[in-house]
Write an enzyme that holds these catalytic residues in place. Structure first.
Site, short mmCIF file in Angstrom:
data_model
loop_
_atom_site.label_atom_id
_atom_site.label_comp_id
_atom_site.label_asym_id
_atom_site.label_seq_id
_atom_site.Cartn_x
_atom_site.Cartn_y
_atom_site.Cartn_z
N SER A 93 0.84 -1.19 0.00
CA SER A 93 0.00 0.00 0.00
C SER A 93 0.88 1.24 0.00
CB SER A 93 -0.89 0.03 1.24
OG SER A 93 -1.41 1.34 1.39
N HIS A 134 -1.24 -1.34 -4.31
CA HIS A 134 -2.50 -1.03 -3.64
C HIS A 134 -2.56 0.47 -3.35
CE1 HIS A 134 -6.00 -2.12 -1.11
NE2 HIS A 134 -5.55 -1.21 -0.25
N ASP A 183 -4.69 3.55 -1.76
CA ASP A 183 -5.74 3.85 -0.77
C ASP A 183 -6.27 5.26 -0.95
OD1 ASP A 183 -5.99 1.46 0.84
OD2 ASP A 183 -3.95 1.84 1.53
N MET A 186 -8.86 8.02 0.29
CA MET A 186 -9.64 8.36 1.50
C MET A 186 -10.19 9.78 1.38
SD MET A 186 -7.23 6.85 4.50
CE MET A 186 -6.41 5.25 4.34
N HIS A 196 -8.40 1.08 -3.81
CA HIS A 196 -9.29 0.85 -2.68
C HIS A 196 -9.95 2.17 -2.32
CE1 HIS A 196 -9.50 -0.38 1.89
NE2 HIS A 196 -10.69 -0.26 1.35
N MET A 230 -12.07 4.37 -0.14
CA MET A 230 -12.68 4.58 1.18
C MET A 230 -13.35 5.95 1.12
SD MET A 230 -9.55 2.94 3.32
CE MET A 230 -8.45 3.10 1.91
N MET A 250 -11.25 -6.20 5.67
CA MET A 250 -10.46 -5.23 6.45
C MET A 250 -10.13 -5.84 7.81
SD MET A 250 -10.09 -2.64 4.44
CE MET A 250 -9.14 -1.73 5.65
N PHE A 277 -6.11 4.43 8.45
CA PHE A 277 -4.71 4.68 8.77
C PHE A 277 -3.88 3.41 8.60
CE2 PHE A 277 -7.38 7.50 11.24
CZ PHE A 277 -6.84 8.74 10.90
N ASP A 305 -6.53 -6.58 4.22
CA ASP A 305 -5.99 -5.23 4.29
C ASP A 305 -5.96 -4.76 5.73
OD1 ASP A 305 -5.14 -2.69 3.78
OD2 ASP A 305 -6.81 -2.13 2.47
N GLY A 329 1.28 -2.24 4.11
CA GLY A 329 1.85 -0.91 4.00
C GLY A 329 3.11 -0.80 4.83
N SER A 330 2.94 -0.62 6.12
CA SER A 330 4.11 -0.39 6.97
C SER A 330 5.08 -1.56 6.95
CB SER A 330 3.67 -0.08 8.40
OG SER A 330 2.60 -0.89 8.80
C1 DX5 Z 1 -6.12 1.22 5.81
C2 DX5 Z 1 -5.65 0.99 4.38
C3 DX5 Z 1 -4.56 -0.01 4.28
C4 DX5 Z 1 -3.32 0.38 5.01
C5 DX5 Z 1 -2.64 -0.84 5.50
O1 DX5 Z 1 -7.25 2.01 5.81
O2 DX5 Z 1 -6.72 0.52 3.57
O3 DX5 Z 1 -4.27 -0.36 2.95
O4 DX5 Z 1 -2.45 1.15 4.26
O5 DX5 Z 1 -1.56 -0.43 6.25
P1 DX5 Z 1 -0.74 -1.41 7.20
O6 DX5 Z 1 -0.25 -2.55 6.34
O7 DX5 Z 1 0.33 -0.54 7.71
O8 DX5 Z 1 -1.68 -1.91 8.25
ZN ZN Z 2 -6.40 -0.41 1.50
#
Ligand code: DX5
Ligand code: ZN
Length: 233
Positions: free
Chosen positions: A12, A37, A39, A41, A70, A72, A141, A147, A177, A199-200
């Site tokens: 992500s 991916h 995101d 928002m 994705h 949101m 999810m 976040f 995710d 992501g992280s």
């Molecule tokens: C959260 C996002 C994820 C997020 C995942 O709302 O949809 O894609 O970036 O991040 P990590 O892998 O750090 O939990």
């Molecule tokens: Zn996502």
């Protein structure tokens, strides 16, 4: 995009350097990412704001493979055409984002993209049976969206198992995710997931100038998941 249940790692870019998205996308693909991916928002459906279709269009030329968008956002429908035109291969909308998810999924396929359905941690799978033939991907999810870097919610594992049984032989991906790490990847793979967003856990320790850690992180997550993927794969 041909369908396979082999493990796919989808970093992500929420955890990437926002000032260098193009270079970050090239770096993660060079380091072994299967999908990218993205995101989106809106500060309304989720309590954070990222970017919109113009940014997706700008990064598209930097992604050779699958751009997995994705959304949101609420409402979704007025923006589907714009994200499809931006080059999204997959557009995922949330079941909770509006009263007409059936129409939204139809509109996504109608715009030429694969259709994804995302479920928040508090949402059950009862409605999914009525939507199964309209989706190419179900995103479970495993954190509340908004976040990166949150803690994996273990109660979602049972939902993944139930979805896997419900999907049967259909060509529908199960994407996870939130909170995916080398510790949680085996759990979700064993439960039935084939697409792991991270992501992280992917971007940790690396940068565009020093992308090798991205590759190490992707390989570690993939190895942990593949070792746990069971006979249904
Ligand atoms: C959260 C996002 C994820 C997020 C995942 O709302 O949809 O894609 O970036 O991040 P990590 O892998 O750090 O939990
Ligand atoms: Zn996502």
């Amino acid at each position: 995009m041909s369908f396979t249940r082999s493990i796919k790692i989808a970093p992500s870019i929420l955890s990437a350097d926002f000032a260098a998205f193009g270079a970050e996308c090239r770096a993660i693909e060079a380091q072994g990412a299967d999908w990218v991916h993205v995101d989106v928002m809106d500060g309304h459906f989720v309590p954070n704001i990222t970017f919109g279709p113009a940014t997706c269009a700008a990064i598209r030329p930097h992604i050779k493979g699958v751009m997995d968008v994705h959304l949101m956002i609420a409402p979704v429908d007025p923006y589907i055409e714009a994200f499809a035109a931006a080059g999204a291969d997959i557009i995922t909308a949330h079941l909770e984002a509006g009263p007409h998810i059936h129409r939204t999924l139809q509109a996504i396929r109608g715009a030429g993209a694969k259709a994804g359905l995302a479920l928040n941690p508090g949402t059950g799978i009862d409605s999914v049976a009525h939507l199964l033939d309209m989706v190419d991907l179900i995103c479970v999810m495993t954190v509340n969206p908004g976040f990166g870097g949150q803690k994996f919610i273990h109660s979602q594992l049972e939902k993944i198992r139930q979805l896997r049984a419900l999907i049967g032989d259909r060509s529908v991906h199960i994407e996870i995710d939130g909170g995916v790490t080398t510790e949680t990847a085996p759990l979700v793979a064993a439960a039935g997931a084939d697409v792991l967003v991270a992501g992280s856990a992917v971007f940790r320790g690396g940068s565009v100038a020093d992308p090798a850690p991205y590759g190490e992180n992707i390989r570690a997550i993939r190895a942990a998941a593949e070792a746990a993927q069971t006979s249904w794969a």
